[in-house]
Motif scaffolding. Structure first.
Motif, PDB file in Angstrom:
ATOM      1  N   ARG A 102      -3.258   5.881  -6.913  1.00  0.00           N
ATOM      2  CA  ARG A 102      -3.349   4.940  -5.799  1.00  0.00           C
ATOM      3  C   ARG A 102      -4.287   3.784  -6.150  1.00  0.00           C
ATOM      4  N   GLU A 103      -5.368   4.100  -6.842  1.00  0.00           N
ATOM      5  CA  GLU A 103      -6.308   3.053  -7.245  1.00  0.00           C
ATOM      6  C   GLU A 103      -5.662   2.087  -8.238  1.00  0.00           C
ATOM      7  N   GLU A 132       0.849  -1.188   0.000  1.00  0.00           N
ATOM      8  CA  GLU A 132       0.000   0.000   0.000  1.00  0.00           C
ATOM      9  C   GLU A 132       0.884   1.238   0.000  1.00  0.00           C
ATOM     10  N   VAL A 137      -1.257  -4.357  -7.310  1.00  0.00           N
ATOM     11  CA  VAL A 137      -0.827  -5.159  -6.156  1.00  0.00           C
ATOM     12  C   VAL A 137      -1.752  -6.353  -5.970  1.00  0.00           C
ATOM     13  N   GLN A 138      -3.052  -6.110  -6.082  1.00  0.00           N
ATOM     14  CA  GLN A 138      -4.027  -7.195  -5.921  1.00  0.00           C
ATOM     15  C   GLN A 138      -3.825  -8.272  -6.978  1.00  0.00           C
ATOM     16  N   ALA A 148      -3.104  -0.058  -6.409  1.00  0.00           N
ATOM     17  CA  ALA A 148      -3.783  -1.060  -5.573  1.00  0.00           C
ATOM     18  C   ALA A 148      -4.268  -2.231  -6.416  1.00  0.00           C
TER      19      ALA A 148
END
Length: 294
Positions: free
Chosen positions: A244-245, A216, A251-252, A248
């Motif tokens: 940031r979205e 994060e 990363v997911q 994220a």
């Protein structure tokens, strides 16, 4: 061995291993044991037997269930495969390299309590060192000393060849062993087949060491981020909601992909972040490994 190695081992024995007493059922000295690996005979099945040991060929011929028996190998041989590449090195404080070193020393000490042999492979792209498997506290001290040897900086723009690291582990561990791979699994793509081949012969446990900032992005405004492998730098606005979205989502997707890869290879996978208490991390690893083996 150096005085620094002895101090580190004593600190971890006091701060981590001592606290494990009472946290693990049966005591931490019985966390990992030798497992039956060599087939010896078959016998008639009883209700107490594990159905996974049924020999279906013999069962079909005899028209009643038979199970395979194995000769127990009480002297476990374990290998620690330690990723010391550029992305594992911390810029200061308690980075991934520190977590790797402390976790490796604790695992080695746990494994040697019952006389098991522990060896290690310390890997980066240009330098590999192999510590042959032996038992005893002196062996843990030797590993602690090796982990204290600085790793030369990698060439600019180079990335970690994880496939080469896993192939080296397969070539080094001749006898069927417990192989614990400690890495962030950041590097060149295409290592999945090498992991599956390693797991085909050995019991493999993957311990992925992660900096929370990799999961994060902290909201710190304008920051300079650096690729841990190549050294490439980029200026970005960490407070940008769209950025940031997107990060994220990436990363997911990466986490899901790694989970699928480990499951497909039949590898027990654990994630340890640099801010995790080592006692909690070790307890979680043991409990999840025990559930998986049932």
């Amino acid at each position: 061995m150096t005085a620094a190695s002895d101090r580190l081992l004593r600190r971890l024995e006091w701060q981590v291993l001592r606290r494990l007493d009472g946290r693990l059922q049966g005591g931490h000295r019985t966390v990992w044991r030798g497992a039956g690996l060599d087939f010896s005979d078959v016998r008639a099945y009883t209700p107490e037997d594990d159905v996974r040991h049924i020999d279906w060929n013999v069962t079909a011929r005899m028209d009643e269930p038979f199970v395979r028996q194995y000769t127990e190998d009480r002297d476990l041989t374990a290998w620690l495969v330690l990723d010391r590449s550029a992305s594992m090195r911390g810029a200061g404080g308690h980075g991934k390299d520190v977590t790797l070193s402390e976790l490796a020393v604790c695992l080695a000490r746990l494994l040697t309590y019952r006389g098991n042999r522990v060896g290690a492979i310390l890997f980066d792209n240009r330098h590999q060192r192999v510590v042959p498997p032996r038992t005893g506290r002196d062996q843990v001290l030797r590993l602690t000393h090796e982990l204290g040897v600085p790793v030369p900086r990698a060439d600019a723009g180079s990335t970690t060849d994880l496939s080469a690291m896993l192939r080296l582990a397969a070539a080094t561990a001749r006898r069927r062993s417990l192989v614990l791979v400690l890495s962030d699994f950041i590097g060149d793509p295409g290592w999945e087949r090498s992991l599956a081949l390693l797991a085909h012969r050995h019991e493999v446990v993957a311990v992925r060491i992660v900096d929370p900032a990799e999961l994060e992005l902290p909201d710190l405004g304008m920051i300079v981020v650096e690729d841990a492998e190549t050294g490439e730098q980029l200026l970005l606005d960490s407070g940008d909601p769209l950025l940031r979205e997107r990060l994220a989502a990436e990363v997911q997707a990466r986490e899901a992909g790694l989970t699928e890869t480990m499951n497909r290879a039949g590898v027990a996978a654990h994630r340890v972040t640099t801010d995790t208490d080592l006692v909690d991390a070790l307890v979680d690893m043991v409990r999840r490994t025990r559930r998986r083996s049932r």
